[in-house]
Scaffold this active site. Sequence first.
Site, mmCIF file in Angstrom:
data_model
loop_
_atom_site.group_PDB
_atom_site.id
_atom_site.type_symbol
_atom_site.label_atom_id
_atom_site.label_comp_id
_atom_site.label_asym_id
_atom_site.label_seq_id
_atom_site.Cartn_x
_atom_site.Cartn_y
_atom_site.Cartn_z
ATOM 1 N N ASN A 8 46.939 34.652 42.504
ATOM 2 C CA ASN A 8 47.608 34.173 41.292
ATOM 3 C C ASN A 8 48.797 35.093 41.046
ATOM 4 O O ASN A 8 48.633 36.206 40.557
ATOM 5 C CB ASN A 8 46.645 34.197 40.098
ATOM 6 N N TRP A 9 49.966 34.590 41.387
ATOM 7 C CA TRP A 9 51.168 35.444 41.277
ATOM 8 C C TRP A 9 51.719 35.517 39.859
ATOM 9 O O TRP A 9 52.635 36.281 39.594
ATOM 10 C CB TRP A 9 52.249 34.944 42.254
ATOM 11 N N LYS A 10 51.182 34.698 38.959
ATOM 12 C CA LYS A 10 51.659 34.697 37.563
ATOM 13 C C LYS A 10 53.193 34.585 37.535
ATOM 14 O O LYS A 10 53.761 33.884 38.358
ATOM 15 C CB LYS A 10 51.158 35.947 36.832
ATOM 16 N N HIS A 91 43.952 29.226 32.670
ATOM 17 C CA HIS A 91 43.895 30.691 32.776
ATOM 18 C C HIS A 91 43.872 31.278 31.365
ATOM 19 O O HIS A 91 44.526 30.756 30.461
ATOM 20 C CB HIS A 91 45.102 31.205 33.565
ATOM 21 N N GLU A 93 45.345 33.655 30.092
ATOM 22 C CA GLU A 93 46.670 33.985 29.544
ATOM 23 C C GLU A 93 47.318 32.742 28.925
ATOM 24 O O GLU A 93 48.007 32.829 27.919
ATOM 25 C CB GLU A 93 47.553 34.604 30.648
ATOM 26 N N GLU A 165 36.462 34.364 34.984
ATOM 27 C CA GLU A 165 37.311 35.543 34.829
ATOM 28 C C GLU A 165 37.079 36.176 33.457
ATOM 29 O O GLU A 165 37.645 35.710 32.447
ATOM 30 C CB GLU A 165 38.794 35.156 34.933
ATOM 31 N N GLY A 171 43.381 42.542 35.048
ATOM 32 C CA GLY A 171 44.474 43.505 35.048
ATOM 33 C C GLY A 171 44.134 44.860 34.446
ATOM 34 O O GLY A 171 45.030 45.659 34.180
ATOM 35 N N SER A 210 40.377 42.067 38.327
ATOM 36 C CA SER A 210 40.484 43.381 38.984
ATOM 37 C C SER A 210 39.798 43.441 40.353
ATOM 38 O O SER A 210 39.237 44.475 40.727
ATOM 39 C CB SER A 210 39.957 44.487 38.066
ATOM 40 N N GLY A 231 44.810 38.537 40.916
ATOM 41 C CA GLY A 231 46.135 38.668 40.325
ATOM 42 C C GLY A 231 46.918 39.788 40.974
ATOM 43 O O GLY A 231 47.523 39.634 42.033
ATOM 44 N N GLY A 232 46.904 40.953 40.343
ATOM 45 C CA GLY A 232 47.744 42.076 40.759
ATOM 46 C C GLY A 232 47.694 42.389 42.248
ATOM 47 O O GLY A 232 48.742 42.600 42.875
HETATM 48 C C1 PEP Z 1 43.994 36.884 37.105
HETATM 49 O O1 PEP Z 1 44.770 37.023 36.163
HETATM 50 O O2 PEP Z 1 43.701 35.759 37.497
HETATM 51 C C2 PEP Z 1 43.450 38.083 37.709
HETATM 52 C C3 PEP Z 1 42.298 37.986 38.294
HETATM 53 O O3 PEP Z 1 44.201 39.237 37.596
HETATM 54 P P1 PEP Z 1 43.828 40.687 38.196
HETATM 55 O O4 PEP Z 1 43.285 40.477 39.593
HETATM 56 O O5 PEP Z 1 45.113 41.429 38.192
HETATM 57 O O6 PEP Z 1 42.795 41.270 37.301
#
Ligand code: PEP
Length: 247
Positions: A8-10, A91, A93, A165, A171, A210, A231-232
Amino acid sequence: MRPFIVANWKMHGLKADMNEVKAIDSAAAKFDHIDVGIGLPATLIHLAAQNAGHAQIGAQDCHQAQQGAHTGCLSAAMLSEAGASFSIVGHSERRADQAETSRLIAQKARSLQNASMGAILCIGEDLATRQSGTALDFVAGQLVESLALADDTSLSPERLTIAYEPIWAIGTGHVPELTDIAAMHSKLRSQLVSSFGPAGDAIRILYGGSVKASNAKDILALKNVNGALVGGASLKAESFVPIIAAA
Ligand code: PEP
């Protein structure tokens, strides 16, 4: 069940990052027993689809309507034509920033399914809910609400993926105890079977929050954890490919 590892590149990524897409695509070719997806900003979908032959290219949101007066929005057909085969919906967010409700998210997922695209439907509790000890029931309830369509029908179990999630893990570097992840995924599996019958057993349930190379193997080994939404650590192939390898 084939594991599904999804980036997920956001709101990250420009054309210059296509080298990362290509490197992830090469890993998808190498680990061909795993489904790899890259949820990209819409601006990169077309280019990425031209550069990827193995990884699935996806979006991060989709409007619930097929077309209409919705300035700035994109329909499932538009995303599909650009080269996306799936989209993330719901998501946390977007639930927070755009005030998206579970009811709306179900409609978005239906719109994707109607366009023969996959929907990765996200659910998860905040920290206060986790600390109150009610996370299992809260998230199972959120799943039920996010599957329900207004006309008393439900989403199809086809082309549906669930991503659990916990908001407090996204994050932050904090990850639930493995036993807590396993308990949540088991609860969600039971709910999916109760909603869909045997078809609920074939729906992949991803864990997100994470995930990185150092914890991926233990998380992905858990029963009913059928992949990860990342994500990250997905922005660079050098941190994402080891997660694919861990699956
Ligand atoms: C996400 O936002 O979908 C996610 C899992 O982010 P991260 O891996 O950075 O926690």
